[in-house]
Write an enzyme that holds these catalytic residues in place. Structure first.
Site, PDB file in Angstrom:
ATOM      1  N   THR A  94      50.307  46.990  33.534  1.00  0.00           N
ATOM      2  CA  THR A  94      50.506  45.673  32.932  1.00  0.00           C
ATOM      3  C   THR A  94      51.597  45.697  31.861  1.00  0.00           C
ATOM      4  N   GLY A 144      44.634  51.749  28.364  1.00  0.00           N
ATOM      5  CA  GLY A 144      43.620  52.381  27.521  1.00  0.00           C
ATOM      6  C   GLY A 144      44.008  53.818  27.197  1.00  0.00           C
ATOM      7  N   GLU A 192      41.687  44.538  35.807  1.00  0.00           N
ATOM      8  CA  GLU A 192      41.625  44.987  37.213  1.00  0.00           C
ATOM      9  C   GLU A 192      41.640  43.786  38.167  1.00  0.00           C
TER      10      GLU A 192
HETATM   11  C1  LIG Z   1      33.568  59.543  34.556  1.00  0.00           C
HETATM   12  C2  LIG Z   1      34.053  58.816  35.743  1.00  0.00           C
HETATM   13  C3  LIG Z   1      34.782  57.569  35.367  1.00  0.00           C
HETATM   14  C4  LIG Z   1      34.871  56.679  36.556  1.00  0.00           C
HETATM   15  C5  LIG Z   1      35.381  55.312  36.184  1.00  0.00           C
HETATM   16  C6  LIG Z   1      34.331  54.542  35.596  1.00  0.00           C
HETATM   17  C7  LIG Z   1      34.382  53.329  35.337  1.00  0.00           C
HETATM   18  C8  LIG Z   1      35.541  52.525  35.565  1.00  0.00           C
HETATM   19  C9  LIG Z   1      35.379  51.471  34.673  1.00  0.00           C
HETATM   20  C10 LIG Z   1      36.305  50.997  34.110  1.00  0.00           C
HETATM   21  C11 LIG Z   1      37.745  51.358  34.371  1.00  0.00           C
HETATM   22  C12 LIG Z   1      38.218  51.472  33.076  1.00  0.00           C
HETATM   23  C13 LIG Z   1      39.009  50.616  32.564  1.00  0.00           C
HETATM   24  C14 LIG Z   1      39.877  49.743  33.353  1.00  0.00           C
HETATM   25  C15 LIG Z   1      40.807  49.099  32.389  1.00  0.00           C
HETATM   26  C16 LIG Z   1      41.696  48.174  33.088  1.00  0.00           C
HETATM   27  C17 LIG Z   1      42.707  48.586  33.836  1.00  0.00           C
HETATM   28  C18 LIG Z   1      43.596  47.587  34.483  1.00  0.00           C
HETATM   29  O1  LIG Z   1      43.423  46.406  34.378  1.00  0.00           O
HETATM   30  S1  LIG Z   1      44.883  48.209  35.408  1.00  0.00           S
HETATM   31  C19 LIG Z   1      45.802  46.820  35.932  1.00  0.00           C
HETATM   32  C20 LIG Z   1      45.094  46.042  36.993  1.00  0.00           C
HETATM   33  N1  LIG Z   1      45.914  44.968  37.466  1.00  0.00           N
HETATM   34  C21 LIG Z   1      45.538  44.165  38.409  1.00  0.00           C
HETATM   35  O2  LIG Z   1      44.464  44.251  38.952  1.00  0.00           O
HETATM   36  C22 LIG Z   1      46.560  43.148  38.836  1.00  0.00           C
HETATM   37  C23 LIG Z   1      46.009  42.098  39.753  1.00  0.00           C
HETATM   38  N2  LIG Z   1      47.033  41.677  40.698  1.00  0.00           N
HETATM   39  C24 LIG Z   1      47.064  42.108  41.981  1.00  0.00           C
HETATM   40  O3  LIG Z   1      46.232  42.893  42.421  1.00  0.00           O
HETATM   41  C25 LIG Z   1      48.178  41.589  42.840  1.00  0.00           C
HETATM   42  O4  LIG Z   1      49.345  41.283  42.208  1.00  0.00           O
HETATM   43  C26 LIG Z   1      47.763  40.384  43.663  1.00  0.00           C
HETATM   44  C27 LIG Z   1      47.216  39.255  42.799  1.00  0.00           C
HETATM   45  C28 LIG Z   1      46.720  40.847  44.653  1.00  0.00           C
HETATM   46  C29 LIG Z   1      48.970  39.826  44.426  1.00  0.00           C
HETATM   47  O5  LIG Z   1      49.741  40.855  44.904  1.00  0.00           O
HETATM   48  P1  LIG Z   1      51.126  40.597  45.665  1.00  0.00           P
HETATM   49  O6  LIG Z   1      51.799  41.891  45.827  1.00  0.00           O
HETATM   50  O7  LIG Z   1      51.879  39.520  44.976  1.00  0.00           O
HETATM   51  O8  LIG Z   1      50.612  40.149  47.029  1.00  0.00           O
HETATM   52  P2  LIG Z   1      50.499  38.749  47.720  1.00  0.00           P
HETATM   53  O9  LIG Z   1      49.640  37.818  46.950  1.00  0.00           O
HETATM   54  O10 LIG Z   1      51.869  38.259  48.075  1.00  0.00           O
HETATM   55  O11 LIG Z   1      49.788  39.199  49.028  1.00  0.00           O
HETATM   56  C30 LIG Z   1      50.442  39.857  50.099  1.00  0.00           C
HETATM   57  C31 LIG Z   1      49.404  40.425  51.017  1.00  0.00           C
HETATM   58  O12 LIG Z   1      48.895  41.651  50.472  1.00  0.00           O
HETATM   59  C32 LIG Z   1      47.472  41.580  50.421  1.00  0.00           C
HETATM   60  N3  LIG Z   1      47.001  42.440  49.324  1.00  0.00           N
HETATM   61  C33 LIG Z   1      47.153  42.258  48.007  1.00  0.00           C
HETATM   62  N4  LIG Z   1      46.551  43.267  47.342  1.00  0.00           N
HETATM   63  C34 LIG Z   1      46.042  44.088  48.251  1.00  0.00           C
HETATM   64  C35 LIG Z   1      45.296  45.305  48.158  1.00  0.00           C
HETATM   65  N5  LIG Z   1      44.971  45.857  46.965  1.00  0.00           N
HETATM   66  N6  LIG Z   1      44.924  45.905  49.312  1.00  0.00           N
HETATM   67  C36 LIG Z   1      45.219  45.345  50.510  1.00  0.00           C
HETATM   68  N7  LIG Z   1      45.938  44.183  50.655  1.00  0.00           N
HETATM   69  C37 LIG Z   1      46.315  43.572  49.537  1.00  0.00           C
HETATM   70  C38 LIG Z   1      47.200  40.123  50.201  1.00  0.00           C
HETATM   71  O13 LIG Z   1      45.879  39.811  50.510  1.00  0.00           O
HETATM   72  C39 LIG Z   1      48.198  39.521  51.145  1.00  0.00           C
HETATM   73  O14 LIG Z   1      47.709  39.635  52.463  1.00  0.00           O
HETATM   74  P3  LIG Z   1      48.077  38.508  53.522  1.00  0.00           P
HETATM   75  O15 LIG Z   1      49.536  38.248  53.456  1.00  0.00           O
HETATM   76  O16 LIG Z   1      47.290  37.304  53.129  1.00  0.00           O
HETATM   77  O17 LIG Z   1      47.613  39.092  54.817  1.00  0.00           O
HETATM   78  C1  LIG Z   2      40.188  45.378  27.853  1.00  0.00           C
HETATM   79  C2  LIG Z   2      41.374  45.426  28.757  1.00  0.00           C
HETATM   80  C3  LIG Z   2      41.819  46.646  29.206  1.00  0.00           C
HETATM   81  C4  LIG Z   2      42.930  46.714  30.035  1.00  0.00           C
HETATM   82  N1  LIG Z   2      43.379  47.925  30.421  1.00  0.00           N
HETATM   83  C5  LIG Z   2      44.514  48.014  31.171  1.00  0.00           C
HETATM   84  C6  LIG Z   2      45.031  49.294  31.536  1.00  0.00           C
HETATM   85  O1  LIG Z   2      44.479  50.326  31.201  1.00  0.00           O
HETATM   86  N2  LIG Z   2      46.175  49.332  32.247  1.00  0.00           N
HETATM   87  C7  LIG Z   2      46.829  48.208  32.654  1.00  0.00           C
HETATM   88  O2  LIG Z   2      47.852  48.324  33.319  1.00  0.00           O
HETATM   89  N3  LIG Z   2      46.337  46.995  32.343  1.00  0.00           N
HETATM   90  C8  LIG Z   2      45.210  46.864  31.611  1.00  0.00           C
HETATM   91  N4  LIG Z   2      44.713  45.627  31.265  1.00  0.00           N
HETATM   92  C9  LIG Z   2      45.450  44.427  31.678  1.00  0.00           C
HETATM   93  C10 LIG Z   2      44.740  43.628  32.769  1.00  0.00           C
HETATM   94  O3  LIG Z   2      44.812  44.266  34.004  1.00  0.00           O
HETATM   95  C11 LIG Z   2      45.342  42.227  32.847  1.00  0.00           C
HETATM   96  O4  LIG Z   2      45.125  41.596  31.606  1.00  0.00           O
HETATM   97  C12 LIG Z   2      44.721  41.445  33.966  1.00  0.00           C
HETATM   98  O5  LIG Z   2      45.106  41.952  35.230  1.00  0.00           O
HETATM   99  C13 LIG Z   2      45.075  39.948  33.896  1.00  0.00           C
HETATM  100  O6  LIG Z   2      46.441  39.763  33.886  1.00  0.00           O
HETATM  101  P1  LIG Z   2      47.179  38.895  32.743  1.00  0.00           P
HETATM  102  O7  LIG Z   2      46.726  39.396  31.440  1.00  0.00           O
HETATM  103  O8  LIG Z   2      48.613  38.931  33.088  1.00  0.00           O
HETATM  104  O9  LIG Z   2      46.608  37.441  32.913  1.00  0.00           O
HETATM  105  P2  LIG Z   2      47.394  36.197  33.471  1.00  0.00           P
HETATM  106  O10 LIG Z   2      47.765  36.458  34.892  1.00  0.00           O
HETATM  107  O11 LIG Z   2      48.463  35.794  32.569  1.00  0.00           O
HETATM  108  O12 LIG Z   2      46.203  35.141  33.481  1.00  0.00           O
HETATM  109  C14 LIG Z   2      46.099  34.051  32.572  1.00  0.00           C
HETATM  110  C15 LIG Z   2      45.422  32.892  33.321  1.00  0.00           C
HETATM  111  O13 LIG Z   2      46.296  32.449  34.363  1.00  0.00           O
HETATM  112  C16 LIG Z   2      45.575  32.377  35.579  1.00  0.00           C
HETATM  113  N5  LIG Z   2      46.480  32.748  36.693  1.00  0.00           N
HETATM  114  C17 LIG Z   2      47.407  33.737  36.750  1.00  0.00           C
HETATM  115  N6  LIG Z   2      47.986  33.779  37.955  1.00  0.00           N
HETATM  116  C18 LIG Z   2      47.427  32.808  38.688  1.00  0.00           C
HETATM  117  C19 LIG Z   2      47.592  32.345  40.025  1.00  0.00           C
HETATM  118  N7  LIG Z   2      48.454  32.926  40.864  1.00  0.00           N
HETATM  119  N8  LIG Z   2      46.828  31.317  40.448  1.00  0.00           N
HETATM  120  C20 LIG Z   2      45.943  30.737  39.622  1.00  0.00           C
HETATM  121  N9  LIG Z   2      45.718  31.133  38.349  1.00  0.00           N
HETATM  122  C21 LIG Z   2      46.463  32.151  37.892  1.00  0.00           C
HETATM  123  C22 LIG Z   2      44.425  33.374  35.457  1.00  0.00           C
HETATM  124  O14 LIG Z   2      43.343  32.989  36.277  1.00  0.00           O
HETATM  125  C23 LIG Z   2      44.087  33.272  33.963  1.00  0.00           C
HETATM  126  O15 LIG Z   2      43.182  32.223  33.777  1.00  0.00           O
HETATM  127  C24 LIG Z   2      43.602  45.533  30.436  1.00  0.00           C
HETATM  128  C25 LIG Z   2      43.125  44.295  29.994  1.00  0.00           C
HETATM  129  C26 LIG Z   2      42.030  44.232  29.163  1.00  0.00           C
HETATM  130  C27 LIG Z   2      41.555  42.899  28.689  1.00  0.00           C
END
Ligand SMILES: CCCCC/C=C\C/C=C\C/C=C\CC/C=C/C(=O)SCCNC(=O)CCNC(=O)[C@H](O)C(C)(C)COP(=O)(O)OP(=O)(O)OC[C@H]1O[C@@H](n2cnc3c(N)ncnc32)[C@H](O)[C@@H]1OP(=O)(O)O
Ligand SMILES: Cc1cc2nc3c(=O)[nH]c(=O)nc-3n(C[C@H](O)[C@H](O)[C@H](O)COP(=O)(O)OP(=O)(O)OC[C@H]3O[C@@H](n4cnc5c(N)ncnc54)[C@H](O)[C@@H]3O)c2cc1C
Length: 674
Positions: free
Chosen positions: A157, A196, A440
């Site tokens: 991110t 994190g 996520e």
């Molecule tokens: C001791 C052991 C420990 C173990 C662990 C324990 C616990 C874990 C607990 C917690 C974890 C700890 C902390 C986590 C902290 C947080 C970390 C983070 O947040 S990391 C960052 C995460 N970020 C996101 O999740 C971003 C979200 N966005 C997306 O995933 C994509 O951008 C999105 C919205 C899916 C769109 O992607 P894009 O490339 O633009 O694709 P399209 O929308 O154009 O779609 C194209 C086609 O691809 C398909 N698609 C998309 N994603 C996937 C996928 N992942 N896999 C397969 N296919 C995918 C999508 O459906 C479209 O398909 P069609 O064209 O419709 O067929």
């Molecule tokens: C506690 C915490 C830990 C994190 N840890 C990590 C980490 O370790 N590594 C890392 O890489 N990231 C991490 N993140 C980031 C996290 O993955 C993002 O905050 C999350 O994926 C949401 O993305 P954003 O912040 O860009 O929200 P935005 O996408 O800006 O969302 C804002 C609003 O816009 C809306 N929105 C956005 N796009 C669309 C759309 N296409 N259609 C409709 N509505 C939409 C959403 O629903 C939401 O209401 C962490 C976040 C938090 C809060």
């Protein structure tokens, strides 16, 4: 008055509840753990990790400054990591310690009221090495990471983009002259933000950046990047790194920011399982599916369903035990004040929390097994099941995190004022779980991913093409008549499927209408997104209900009669609850009548009364040690008021009889001398 039980002084109301529980609590614990063997193994791990007292703090975390809190969290992370390498590795029966073991993860919670700064190392850094590296890269990085010689995080991110990964701005430009990538942050919005452990803890991270080679952009790819010196921990030249500041929760996770100034890394530091850059800069795509680089996110989405089920189990344990000892009001003047658990509205708040913890726990095991099957197929080069799994894991992540956050807050409401105390444990649970709804993949965004799949599946069903298992019910969407309501569990599940199919059909019809009226496909989709989110939610509820019911029937096949009864009551409660939450939809898409719904409400209320005597037994069956609960209200012995007072007396504010603020401000103000 208290009474003694197994050398423990137990609140008499709790003792009475335990005496009246009519099922074998341990049997339910085994169901929740996935079998007796798992329970025994979990208990052994908990004994080794927790009996030494190493998880305890001299001063409560809540009384420390941010810096002290962080340092204390690092101290305990190091103790726990060392335990994992030594005592716990063998006990947990894992080849690589800790990774993906829910028991290890749960036990770690005893050490942290918030989270460990190492969470991302084990939760995402190590899984990315395992999932995105070639075998040669893995053999270099994995042993060092597992042995904690290096500590890493996952920096994807940026300030400007989290959801839209394709919009990330950090660049990784290949230089064939030196066989290096040059990492650069061209704008403020391209700074990595949130990872994190990045702020102060890690020395490596996975960086997701736009790959450029031979003048062409090939989209986002993962790289492993050293950011701090392995000996001094000083940030390396070309790296700007720091901590992002206080948050609603996660305050011991040192989430950080990171910028690059033309920072060079060797070519081999691109993770090359799915795509490669050769020495001369030629780009080679290896993977058969374009989204395999998103694999770590899919893994964490799967893990999170289990994670939030566990946290909801904790909140419901706290709130149910407290509701058993808390007495309030006098509806019958001649009788003593009732336990608040006797109020039907309280049961309505709490029993759905218990049932949801069960439903999500069983769904998480089922989801994990499905994930393993998808991974096994992909190993053989077949990615056919990935789209369905992505749709499934997306909606389950969205709904499980959102429902859990809502129900944890409901547990706080159920605890009245005392639930607002940090020492109740519930605020920390809420702050942690509410973040899972966003990270996520945000709730709305992930449900829209599932909706894409549903619309496609609907079109396949319309064309009489075969459907994948989780959407096979869409085949019945074209019968032309409304689904027949029947209030048996299977009947309700069929109705939930009819709702999902009906809502998807409405979306498709509306989008087609809008397109006929001249809207582009993108705009027609956008105008329908409120309903698409609702369709995906309905689909997910049908999946959870169906899985929960089937799994409970399977897992209780050989259980004792009373366990079967109470488990059946809980699944039925779950189905009734959600049917009653969705009466409008049922009236739209099934043959349910007003009378049917009135009858269902009465059946629901009667079910609450049947579950009531077993409520404490049900939360005891989660078998959560006091060290895991961190709660004055939820401890096993129910000494709530004693614990609240003990905690209050620990407050540094109570160390001096008169606060300095009196002489500095209050006195001058009151004497008119300010
Ligand atoms: C001791 C052991 C420990 C173990 C662990 C324990 C616990 C874990 C607990 C917690 C974890 C700890 C902390 C986590 C902290 C947080 C970390 C983070 O947040 S990391 C960052 C995460 N970020 C996101 O999740 C971003 C979200 N966005 C997306 O995933 C994509 O951008 C999105 C919205 C899916 C769109 O992607 P894009 O490339 O633009 O694709 P399209 O929308 O154009 O779609 C194209 C086609 O691809 C398909 N698609 C998309 N994603 C996937 C996928 N992942 N896999 C397969 N296919 C995918 C999508 O459906 C479209 O398909 P069609 O064209 O419709 O067929
Ligand atoms: C506690 C915490 C830990 C994190 N840890 C990590 C980490 O370790 N590594 C890392 O890489 N990231 C991490 N993140 C980031 C996290 O993955 C993002 O905050 C999350 O994926 C949401 O993305 P954003 O912040 O860009 O929200 P935005 O996408 O800006 O969302 C804002 C609003 O816009 C809306 N929105 C956005 N796009 C669309 C759309 N296409 N259609 C409709 N509505 C939409 C959403 O629903 C939401 O209401 C962490 C976040 C938090 C809060």
């Amino acid at each position: 008055m208290t009474q003694t039980n197994n050398n423990m002084t137990v609140n008499p109301d709790l003792a009475m509840e335990r005496a009246k529980c009519n099922f074998n609590v341990l049997e339910v614990t085994h169901i929740f753990d996935g079998g007796e063997r798992n329970t025994l193994q979990r208990k052994k791990i908990e004994d080794v990790a927790l009996n030494s007292g190493a998880s305890k703090d001299a001063l409560g975390e809540e009384h420390m400054s941010p810096k002290e809190k962080y340092e204390n969290a690092v101290r305990k992370s190091c103790i726990y990591a060392t335990m994992m390498k030594n005592e716990l590795a063998e006990l947990s029966g894992l080849e690589s310690f800790g990774v993906s073991s829910p028991v290890i993860r749960r036990t770690a919670d005893a050490f942290f009221k918030e989270v460990s700064p190492f969470l991302l190392h084990l939760g995402m850094f190590v899984p990315t090495i395992m999932g995105q590296c070639t075998p040669e890269q893995q053999s270099y990085w994995l042993p060092r990471a597992l042995d904690m010689q290096i500590i890493g995080t996952y920096a994807q991110t940026e300030l400007g983009h989290g959801t839209f990964i394709r919009g990330l701005e950090t660049t990784a430009t290949y230089d064939p002259e030196t066989e290096e990538f040059v990492l650069h942050s061209p704008t403020l919005s391209s700074y990595k933000w949130w990872a994190g452990g990045l702020g102060k803890t890690v020395n490596y991270c996975i960086v997701v950046a736009q790959l450029y080679t031979k003048g062409e952009c090939h989209g986002t790819h993962p790289f492993i990047v050293q950011i701090r010196d392995e000996d001094t921990h000083v940030p390396l030249p070309g790296i700007k790194v720091g901590e992002i500041g206080p948050k609603m929760g996660f305050n011991t996770a040192d989430n950080g920011f990171l910028g690059f100034d033309h920072y060079r890394i060797p070519r081999e530091h691109m993770l090359m399982k799915n795509a490669q850059v050769l020495k001369d800069g030629t780009y080679v795509k290896v993977a058969r599916h374009g989204k395999l680089t998103y694999g770590t996110m899919v893994f964490v989405r799967v893990v999170l369903v289990n994670e939030v089920a566990f946290n909801l189990a904790k909140a419901s344990t706290i709130a149910v035990r407290y509701s058993a000892i808390r007495r309030q009001s006098k509806p019958k003047p001649d009788e003593v004040e009732p336990q608040i658990l006797d109020y039907v509205t309280q049961q309505h708040k709490l029993f759905i929390a218990i049932a949801t913890a069960h439903a999500l726990q069983l769904c998480s095991t089922w989801l994990w097994e499905s994930f393993s099957a998808v991974l096994a197929q992909m190993k053989g080069g077949n990615t056919d099941t990935l789209p369905e799994f992505h749709a499934l894991s997306s909606c389950l992540k969205a709904i499980s995190t959102s429902d859990s956050a809502h129900l944890i807050e409901q547990c706080r409401h159920a605890c009245g004022g005392h639930g607002y105390m940090i020492s109740s444990g519930i605020p920390n649970l809420y702050n942690f779980v509410s973040a899972t709804r966003t990270y996520e993949g945000d709730y709305t965004v992930l449900l829209l991913q599932t909706a894409r799949f549903l619309v496609k599946a609907y079109e396949q069903a319309e064309a009489k093409k075969p459907l994948t298992p989780t959407v096979s019910y869409l085949a019945h969407a074209f019968s032309g008549s409304r689904a027949t309501w029947d209030n048996s569990p299977d009947g309700i599940i069929r109705s939930f499927q009819a709702l999902a199919a009906g809502k998807t059909a409405v979306c498709v019809t509306n989008m087609r209408k809008r397109m006929r009226a001249g809207l582009s496909q993108v705009d027609a989709w956008e105008m329908s997104t409120i309903q698409l989110v609702a369709a995906a939610e309905a689909h997910c509820r049908a999946v959870i209900a169906d899985t929960y019911r089937k799994e409970i029937v399977r897992l209780t096949a050989n259980s004792s009669p009373n366990v079967k009864v109470v488990m059946d009551q809980l699944t039925t409660l779950y189905l009734y609850y959600w049917a009653l939450e969705r009466t409008g939809d049922l009236l739209m898409f099934t043959s349910v009548s007003q009378k049917d719904l009135v009858d269902l409400q009465i059946a629901y209320e009667e079910l609450l009364l049947k579950i009531r005597p077993n409520a404490v037994g049900l939360v005891d069956a989660f078998d959560l040690r006091d060290e895991l609960l961190h709660s004055t209200l939820g401890s096993y012995d129910g000494r709530v008021y004693e614990r609240l007072m003990e905690e209050a007396l620990k407050s540094p504010m109570n160390k001096e009889p008169v606060s300095d603020a009196y002489s500095k401000y209050l006195r001058p103000m009151m004497k008119g001398k300010l």
